[in-house]
Design a protein around this motif. Structure first.
Motif, PDB file in Angstrom:
ATOM      1  N   THR A 163       6.288 -25.646 -14.268  1.00  0.00           N
ATOM      2  CA  THR A 163       6.207 -27.070 -14.598  1.00  0.00           C
ATOM      3  C   THR A 163       7.552 -27.629 -15.048  1.00  0.00           C
ATOM      4  N   GLN A 164       8.456 -26.750 -15.490  1.00  0.00           N
ATOM      5  CA  GLN A 164       9.768 -27.212 -15.930  1.00  0.00           C
ATOM      6  C   GLN A 164      10.636 -27.655 -14.766  1.00  0.00           C
ATOM      7  N   MET A 165      10.236 -27.318 -13.548  1.00  0.00           N
ATOM      8  CA  MET A 165      10.998 -27.721 -12.374  1.00  0.00           C
ATOM      9  C   MET A 165      10.627 -29.120 -11.894  1.00  0.00           C
ATOM     10  N   ILE A 166       9.603 -29.723 -12.491  1.00  0.00           N
ATOM     11  CA  ILE A 166       9.174 -31.066 -12.102  1.00  0.00           C
ATOM     12  C   ILE A 166      10.021 -32.086 -12.852  1.00  0.00           C
ATOM     13  N   TRP A 211       6.429 -29.792 -34.319  1.00  0.00           N
ATOM     14  CA  TRP A 211       5.435 -29.314 -33.357  1.00  0.00           C
ATOM     15  C   TRP A 211       6.063 -28.414 -32.299  1.00  0.00           C
ATOM     16  N   ALA A 212       7.287 -28.683 -31.918  1.00  0.00           N
ATOM     17  CA  ALA A 212       7.965 -27.813 -30.951  1.00  0.00           C
ATOM     18  C   ALA A 212       8.156 -26.417 -31.531  1.00  0.00           C
ATOM     19  N   LEU A 213       8.530 -26.326 -32.804  1.00  0.00           N
ATOM     20  CA  LEU A 213       8.699 -25.023 -33.446  1.00  0.00           C
ATOM     21  C   LEU A 213       7.367 -24.274 -33.539  1.00  0.00           C
ATOM     22  N   LEU A 214       6.326 -24.990 -33.947  1.00  0.00           N
ATOM     23  CA  LEU A 214       5.031 -24.349 -34.120  1.00  0.00           C
ATOM     24  C   LEU A 214       4.468 -23.857 -32.789  1.00  0.00           C
ATOM     25  N   THR A 215       4.444 -24.734 -31.791  1.00  0.00           N
ATOM     26  CA  THR A 215       3.858 -24.359 -30.503  1.00  0.00           C
ATOM     27  C   THR A 215       4.707 -23.320 -29.774  1.00  0.00           C
ATOM     28  N   SER A 216       6.023 -23.425 -29.894  1.00  0.00           N
ATOM     29  CA  SER A 216       6.893 -22.458 -29.220  1.00  0.00           C
ATOM     30  C   SER A 216       6.678 -21.055 -29.769  1.00  0.00           C
ATOM     31  N   PHE A 217       6.635 -20.951 -31.100  1.00  0.00           N
ATOM     32  CA  PHE A 217       6.476 -19.633 -31.700  1.00  0.00           C
ATOM     33  C   PHE A 217       5.110 -19.037 -31.388  1.00  0.00           C
ATOM     34  N   ILE A 227      17.202 -27.422 -32.960  1.00  0.00           N
ATOM     35  CA  ILE A 227      18.380 -28.247 -32.681  1.00  0.00           C
ATOM     36  C   ILE A 227      18.246 -28.946 -31.334  1.00  0.00           C
ATOM     37  N   THR A 228      17.880 -28.197 -30.299  1.00  0.00           N
ATOM     38  CA  THR A 228      17.780 -28.795 -28.963  1.00  0.00           C
ATOM     39  C   THR A 228      16.654 -29.825 -28.897  1.00  0.00           C
ATOM     40  N   THR A 229      15.533 -29.542 -29.579  1.00  0.00           N
ATOM     41  CA  THR A 229      14.432 -30.512 -29.595  1.00  0.00           C
ATOM     42  C   THR A 229      14.826 -31.770 -30.349  1.00  0.00           C
ATOM     43  N   SER A 266       4.053 -31.290 -27.741  1.00  0.00           N
ATOM     44  CA  SER A 266       3.676 -30.524 -26.554  1.00  0.00           C
ATOM     45  C   SER A 266       4.284 -29.135 -26.688  1.00  0.00           C
ATOM     46  N   ILE A 267       3.790 -28.211 -25.877  1.00  0.00           N
ATOM     47  CA  ILE A 267       4.349 -26.867 -25.905  1.00  0.00           C
ATOM     48  C   ILE A 267       5.750 -26.900 -25.314  1.00  0.00           C
ATOM     49  N   ASN A 268       6.714 -26.461 -26.094  1.00  0.00           N
ATOM     50  CA  ASN A 268       8.082 -26.358 -25.604  1.00  0.00           C
ATOM     51  C   ASN A 268       8.162 -25.088 -24.752  1.00  0.00           C
ATOM     52  N   ILE A 269       8.073 -25.278 -23.429  1.00  0.00           N
ATOM     53  CA  ILE A 269       7.949 -24.121 -22.538  1.00  0.00           C
ATOM     54  C   ILE A 269       9.182 -23.223 -22.625  1.00  0.00           C
ATOM     55  N   MET A 270      10.372 -23.827 -22.595  1.00  0.00           N
ATOM     56  CA  MET A 270      11.582 -23.015 -22.685  1.00  0.00           C
ATOM     57  C   MET A 270      11.685 -22.337 -24.045  1.00  0.00           C
ATOM     58  N   GLY A 271      11.244 -23.029 -25.092  1.00  0.00           N
ATOM     59  CA  GLY A 271      11.230 -22.403 -26.408  1.00  0.00           C
ATOM     60  C   GLY A 271      10.271 -21.224 -26.451  1.00  0.00           C
TER      61      GLY A 271
END
Length: 310
Positions: free
Chosen positions: A130-133, A100-106, A229-231, A177-182
């Protein structure tokens, strides 16, 4: 003309400097320091609980009566620790969240890089914010959200029941969830691809779906490998989700099971089985180390393709 032995020795002497030897010594020393915890864990796994608690451990713990029981439990499990079940749960979570991280990130990266709509930049900045929370701030709100999930676990809309707590839905709903950094990395990478490439594909009759998955996706493989890899590493090492939101033993992942095992007093005099706990920790660490060791080059390639240096 063939190079003589004297010339070779002269070239080696020119290339070698005393600073090189010093650098190798420093790197060797740092490597030993970093490997020491792993060596300690391997040796501690040969202790029995009684000998471990009664011994004064030195720099390298060497058992007087080594035993393989802890490693047998690691590979075959026992009534004290259902290791195979924990490994399976961790593996399922890791594969599921990574997919899901790959799909949502792309897809999110494509939307913010190629589509034009009002408020796009503001929305993307909000998502990055939101990544700062800190994640710990969301523990209690997430718990309440799961506990009050409508029409689950006997819940009505606002109260009662247990929601999806202590069920697989914690992993299935709460994991993806959406991997924001990805998404940020994919966005940066796609923006470096000329938009004329998309237009040329449309002229040739390619649909939007074909452009996304047959044209742009193959160009993002290093980025996707980095995200995967990171996920996977983050999900494999995650203990907070199963520890706080589940309690049934059959739902535990390996990191959470180790934490619960170390928190519970087991055995005589309420002393946890530290050798077993350390061995299970070793079992949880090795897959992550192997994953990083074999795929570390993709991390560098993924970041290099986005133009981010660091």
């Amino acid at each position: 003309m063939a190079t003589t032995a004297a010339e070779i020795r002269k070239q080696v002497a020119v290339q070698f400097k005393p600073t090189h030897l010093f650098a190798h010594i420093v790197l060797f020393g740092v490597g030993l320091i970093l490997l020491y915890p792993l060596v300690f864990m391997v040796l501690a796994g040969f202790f029995s609980r009684a000998e471990f608690t009664s011994s004064v451990l030195g720099l390298l713990p060497i058992p007087k009566e080594p035993t393989l029981r802890n490693y047998l439990v690691l590979f075959y499990g026992s009534t004290e620790a259902g290791v195979q079940k924990y490994f399976i749960n961790s593996s399922i979570r890791t594969v599921y969240n990574t997919f899901w991280a790959l799909l949502t990130s792309f897809l999110a990266g494509y939307v913010f890089a190629r589509l034009k709509f009002k408020g796009k930049d503001q929305l993307f900045l909000f998502l990055l914010g939101t990544q700062m929370i800190p994640g710990t701030i969301a523990l209690i709100p997430t718990y309440l959200e799961y506990a009050r999930f409508p029409f689950a676990g006997g819940n009505h809309i606002f109260n009662g029941g247990t929601g999806i707590l202590d069920t697989w839905w914690v992993y299935l709903i709460g994991g993806p969830s959406i991997n924001i950094m990805g998404a940020f990395l994919v966005k940066q990478s796609i923006e470096k691809i000329p938009f004329e490439l998309d237009e040329a594909a449309k002229v040739d009759g390619a649909s939007t779906i074909r452009i996304i998955f047959q044209l742009l996706l193959p160009l993002q493989l290093p980025i996707m490998a980095y995200i995967a890899i990171t996920t996977a590493l983050g999900t494999w090492n995650d203990f907070a989700t199963p520890f706080f939101y589940t309690s049934t033993d059959s739902l535990q992942t390996l990191p959470a099971a180790i934490t619960r095992l170390s928190s519970a007093a087991a055995g005589p005099a309420g002393i946890p089985n530290w050798p077993l706990i350390i061995t299970l920790g070793l079992g949880a660490t090795i897959p992550a180390l192997l994953m990083f060791f074999f795929f570390q080059k993709y991390i560098v390639q993924g970041l290099a393709n986005t133009g981010i240096k660091g």
